[in-house]
Design an enzyme around this catalytic site. Structure first.
Site, PDB file in Angstrom:
ATOM      1  N   ASP A 110      -7.069  -1.531  -4.564  1.00 37.50           N
ATOM      2  CA  ASP A 110      -8.116  -1.206  -3.593  1.00 37.50           C
ATOM      3  C   ASP A 110      -9.081  -0.169  -4.165  1.00 37.50           C
ATOM      4  O   ASP A 110     -10.296  -0.263  -3.968  1.00 37.50           O
ATOM      5  CB  ASP A 110      -7.502  -0.652  -2.304  1.00 37.50           C
ATOM      6  CG  ASP A 110      -6.608  -1.648  -1.591  1.00 37.50           C
ATOM      7  OD1 ASP A 110      -6.817  -2.866  -1.757  1.00 37.50           O
ATOM      8  OD2 ASP A 110      -5.700  -1.204  -0.864  1.00 37.50           O
TER       9      ASP A 110
ATOM     10  N   ASP B 293       0.850  -1.184   0.000  1.00 33.65           N
ATOM     11  CA  ASP B 293       0.000   0.000   0.000  1.00 33.65           C
ATOM     12  C   ASP B 293       0.884   1.232   0.000  1.00 33.65           C
ATOM     13  O   ASP B 293       1.990   1.218   0.566  1.00 33.65           O
ATOM     14  CB  ASP B 293      -0.919   0.017   1.223  1.00 33.65           C
ATOM     15  CG  ASP B 293      -2.053  -0.987   1.131  1.00 33.65           C
ATOM     16  OD1 ASP B 293      -2.450  -1.344   0.005  1.00 33.65           O
ATOM     17  OD2 ASP B 293      -2.544  -1.402   2.191  1.00 33.65           O
TER      18      ASP B 293
END
Length: 170
Positions: free
Chosen positions: A141, A123
């Protein structure tokens, strides 16, 4: 069911490839250029910050001891397979739903590859306000979120219009 894949929602599978490539290329760039927790401020509310997510959204189950990696792998494969089957059964003209399904599949596969290769998801998108940071996320995401919103939108608005069209024909 449409007769050929070209007439079905599978015609939209190019979106899966696009999302997957954008996600994986961005993550490879982060891995090659950032140390863990290194942060690059870009705007007063946005940083590129490399973090590892061993869980799911918002680091759900990240401290579960490792079994969650395989649970999320099975979920990603299962949902991707189910959505692909649904794509095959619906018309290519249902653009909003086809786009939604392919965004979710592309995102799920992008995060799946991370889990299988690294044991975690990379991330790096970090939004914040003051000292409060939203949990970091990635392109996969984002695609899953946008796809889910489109699926919900379609279930509320297109179902009614399809019913109206059916009633007009009768």
């Amino acid at each position: 069911m449409p007769l050929t894949w070209k007439d079905s929602g599978l015609r939209w599978y190019w979106v899966v490839v696009l999302v997957f490539l954008a996600d994986q290329l961005s993550k490879q760039w982060v891995l090659a250029n950032f140390d863990l927790f290194e942060s690059l401020p870009l705007l007063p509310f946005f940083n590129f910050t490399y973090v590892r997510n061993y869980g799911a959204a918002f680091s759900f189950l990240s401290e579960a001891g490792g079994w969650q990696r395989w649970l999320f792998t099975v979920i990603a494969v299962g949902f991707s397979s189910l959505l692909t089957l649904w794509l095959r059964k619906q018309s290519a003209s249902l653009w909003k739903l086809n786009l939604a399904y392919t965004l979710v599949i592309g995102g799920a596969l992008g995060n799946l590859i991370d889990r299988l290769m690294h044991g975690f998801v990379v991330d790096f998108i970090d939004f914040y306000w003051g000292k409060s940071h939203y949990p970091a996320f990635n392109i996969a995401d984002s695609a899953i979120f946008i796809g889910a919103v489109l699926i919900i939108w379609d279930s509320f608005f297109n179902s009614k219009s399809e019913q109206d069209k059916t009633e007009e024909v009768k």
